[in-house]
Scaffold this motif. Sequence first.
Motif, mmCIF file in Angstrom:
data_model
loop_
_atom_site.group_PDB
_atom_site.id
_atom_site.type_symbol
_atom_site.label_atom_id
_atom_site.label_comp_id
_atom_site.label_asym_id
_atom_site.label_seq_id
_atom_site.Cartn_x
_atom_site.Cartn_y
_atom_site.Cartn_z
ATOM 1 N N ALA A 23 23.255 -68.113 80.558
ATOM 2 C CA ALA A 23 24.644 -68.776 80.161
ATOM 3 C C ALA A 23 24.928 -69.806 81.200
ATOM 4 O O ALA A 23 24.036 -69.987 82.100
ATOM 5 N N THR A 24 25.914 -70.821 80.811
ATOM 6 C CA THR A 24 26.188 -71.812 81.775
ATOM 7 C C THR A 24 26.544 -71.497 83.061
ATOM 8 O O THR A 24 26.277 -72.169 84.258
ATOM 9 N N CYS A 25 27.072 -70.358 83.551
ATOM 10 C CA CYS A 25 27.297 -69.971 84.951
ATOM 11 C C CYS A 25 26.328 -68.998 85.547
ATOM 12 O O CYS A 25 26.405 -68.794 86.718
ATOM 13 N N GLU A 26 24.832 -68.842 85.020
ATOM 14 C CA GLU A 26 24.198 -68.137 85.454
ATOM 15 C C GLU A 26 22.987 -68.795 86.178
ATOM 16 O O GLU A 26 22.558 -69.888 86.030
ATOM 17 N N ALA A 27 22.314 -68.119 87.133
ATOM 18 C CA ALA A 27 21.214 -68.579 88.139
ATOM 19 C C ALA A 27 19.873 -67.907 87.889
ATOM 20 O O ALA A 27 20.175 -66.735 87.358
ATOM 21 N N VAL A 28 18.863 -68.443 88.384
ATOM 22 C CA VAL A 28 17.616 -67.941 88.308
ATOM 23 C C VAL A 28 17.258 -67.535 89.728
ATOM 24 O O VAL A 28 17.259 -67.964 90.676
ATOM 25 N N ILE A 29 16.843 -66.126 89.963
ATOM 26 C CA ILE A 29 16.279 -65.736 91.271
ATOM 27 C C ILE A 29 14.659 -66.333 91.438
ATOM 28 O O ILE A 29 13.830 -65.868 90.319
ATOM 29 N N SER A 30 14.116 -66.604 92.479
ATOM 30 C CA SER A 30 12.774 -66.893 92.686
ATOM 31 C C SER A 30 12.554 -66.885 94.237
ATOM 32 O O SER A 30 13.288 -66.920 94.920
ATOM 33 N N ALA A 31 11.079 -66.511 94.181
ATOM 34 C CA ALA A 31 10.616 -66.505 95.823
ATOM 35 C C ALA A 31 10.873 -68.168 96.409
ATOM 36 O O ALA A 31 10.943 -68.945 95.570
ATOM 37 N N ASP A 32 11.109 -68.256 97.592
ATOM 38 C CA ASP A 32 11.391 -69.524 98.126
ATOM 39 C C ASP A 32 10.311 -70.368 97.897
ATOM 40 O O ASP A 32 10.521 -71.518 98.136
ATOM 41 N N THR A 33 8.912 -69.831 97.696
ATOM 42 C CA THR A 33 7.889 -70.599 97.529
ATOM 43 C C THR A 33 7.762 -70.925 96.050
ATOM 44 O O THR A 33 6.723 -71.697 95.571
ATOM 45 N N GLY A 34 8.390 -70.581 95.313
ATOM 46 C CA GLY A 34 8.493 -70.581 93.829
ATOM 47 C C GLY A 34 8.470 -72.291 93.235
ATOM 48 O O GLY A 34 9.030 -72.896 93.811
ATOM 49 N N HIS A 35 7.627 -72.392 92.311
ATOM 50 C CA HIS A 35 7.463 -73.832 91.749
ATOM 51 C C HIS A 35 8.803 -74.279 91.364
ATOM 52 O O HIS A 35 8.995 -75.629 91.932
ATOM 53 N N ILE A 36 9.735 -73.709 90.864
ATOM 54 C CA ILE A 36 10.893 -74.103 90.179
ATOM 55 C C ILE A 36 11.855 -74.352 91.573
ATOM 56 O O ILE A 36 12.908 -75.396 91.653
ATOM 57 N N ASN A 37 11.603 -73.871 92.813
ATOM 58 C CA ASN A 37 12.350 -73.903 93.931
ATOM 59 C C ASN A 37 11.836 -75.267 94.814
ATOM 60 O O ASN A 37 12.494 -75.844 95.888
ATOM 61 N N VAL A 38 10.418 -75.522 94.746
ATOM 62 C CA VAL A 38 9.755 -76.728 95.525
ATOM 63 C C VAL A 38 9.182 -77.920 95.125
ATOM 64 O O VAL A 38 9.518 -78.797 95.484
ATOM 65 N N HIS A 39 8.549 -77.642 93.731
ATOM 66 C CA HIS A 39 7.753 -78.737 93.235
ATOM 67 C C HIS A 39 8.321 -79.314 92.015
ATOM 68 O O HIS A 39 7.473 -79.823 91.341
ATOM 69 N N GLU A 40 9.586 -79.063 91.610
ATOM 70 C CA GLU A 40 10.044 -79.485 90.132
ATOM 71 C C GLU A 40 11.280 -80.655 90.280
ATOM 72 O O GLU A 40 11.900 -80.660 89.395
ATOM 73 N N ALA A 41 11.553 -81.197 91.618
ATOM 74 C CA ALA A 41 12.486 -82.091 91.692
ATOM 75 C C ALA A 41 13.892 -82.004 91.284
ATOM 76 O O ALA A 41 14.304 -82.851 90.678
ATOM 77 N N GLY A 42 14.199 -80.790 91.285
ATOM 78 C CA GLY A 42 15.698 -80.115 90.963
ATOM 79 C C GLY A 42 15.744 -79.890 89.294
ATOM 80 O O GLY A 42 16.744 -79.937 88.955
ATOM 81 N N ALA A 43 14.509 -80.017 88.480
ATOM 82 C CA ALA A 43 14.588 -79.884 87.191
ATOM 83 C C ALA A 43 15.727 -78.740 86.803
ATOM 84 O O ALA A 43 16.319 -78.923 85.695
ATOM 85 N N VAL A 44 15.624 -77.615 87.379
ATOM 86 C CA VAL A 44 16.214 -76.465 86.884
ATOM 87 C C VAL A 44 17.829 -76.921 87.365
ATOM 88 O O VAL A 44 18.563 -76.477 86.411
ATOM 89 N N GLU A 45 17.968 -77.145 88.392
ATOM 90 C CA GLU A 45 19.435 -77.359 88.935
ATOM 91 C C GLU A 45 20.063 -78.611 87.911
ATOM 92 O O GLU A 45 21.205 -78.616 87.788
ATOM 93 N N ALA A 46 19.261 -79.536 87.257
ATOM 94 C CA ALA A 46 19.771 -80.718 86.591
ATOM 95 C C ALA A 46 20.463 -80.213 85.450
ATOM 96 O O ALA A 46 21.434 -80.815 84.740
ATOM 97 N N SER A 47 20.013 -78.798 85.018
ATOM 98 C CA SER A 47 20.502 -78.632 83.791
ATOM 99 C C SER A 47 21.807 -77.399 83.999
ATOM 100 O O SER A 47 22.294 -76.955 83.084
#
Length: 343
Positions: free
Chosen positions: A74-98
């Motif tokens: 949902a629009t207010c929901e977040a995703v939990i990841s390890a700090d080394t996870g690809h979505i947190n490090v190497h995806e140029a903020g793609a998840v946050e952009a949505s």
Amino acid sequence: MLSFECDYNNGAHPKVLQHLIDTNQKQSLTYGFDEWSESARRKIRQACQCPDADIYFLSGGTQANATVIDSCLATCEAVISADTGHINVHEAGAVEASGHRVIALPSADGKLMPDTLATFMQVYETDESRDHVAQPGMVYITFPTEMGTLYTADEITAIHAICRKYDLQLFVDGARLGYGLMSTDSDVTLPWLARHCDVFYIGGTKVGALCGEAVVFPRGNAPKHFFSNVKRHGALLAKSRVVGVQFDALFTDSLYFDISRHAIVMAQKLRQVLQEAGMTFYMLSPTNQQFILLPTEQAHELKRRIDFTLWGPSPQDPSLMICRFVTSWATTEQDIEQLRKLL
């Protein structure tokens, strides 16, 4: 130059390329409704032992991650990841952009540990102000991790149980899935993994394909409008057969697993060569990524003769550089012997 820089710097496996050539002159339906994509879906369902699975072919890994997360939350929901996870490090903020926050938790050997996740969720549940923060809605893990390590079946089982307790979805990033499954240290199989998560994807780009990933919702549980969201995220190819044809080849006669196993054998030989050269390992990886430590100047000097990744300074000793060497389906015995001579 000899390259151990990554596992996607070759083209396609010859059998994958041949299947593309053999089907090239044939017309088909578009957007993934072609006969080869349907054939690939049948083969993947059989390999996963999930007859009702929804399967979509997307253009790449970052697109798969961003699309799945945005579609499932949902629009207010977040995703939990390890700090080394690809979505947190190497995806140029793609998840946050949505519009979805990535909640990064401390990792151990590249893994999000069950007790860390459980503690975070306990604190969240008892926080009187929890309705004022981004709401945890999903847990994201990678198999193998960014550090080439593996979750055990017990660890995934524990994470899965925590997700069930707190009504979180579990998403497994499988960009290098084949290399994880075929590791001699792995106690996880593809059907087992499918039973212990809500969605995962099978990486093609890094495991023998020119491009493309197969997103699998194992119980036919794809979110409403997922196809439309794939297009909205720019992850849908008009000629989606390009990906479908490749997965049709990869899942014929166990090719995906055979070429992944080859990379693991090459990685074991690579590790032996590095050990014989007196290298210090940053951490021991049972998969196709191997990490060593070198003085920074020596690392840059070696990189002029061999292509590998300068991962960054060691957190324990900034004078040492973490260097990543990677094997793939395309690594040869000759590559390993050439490395031995250069070292």
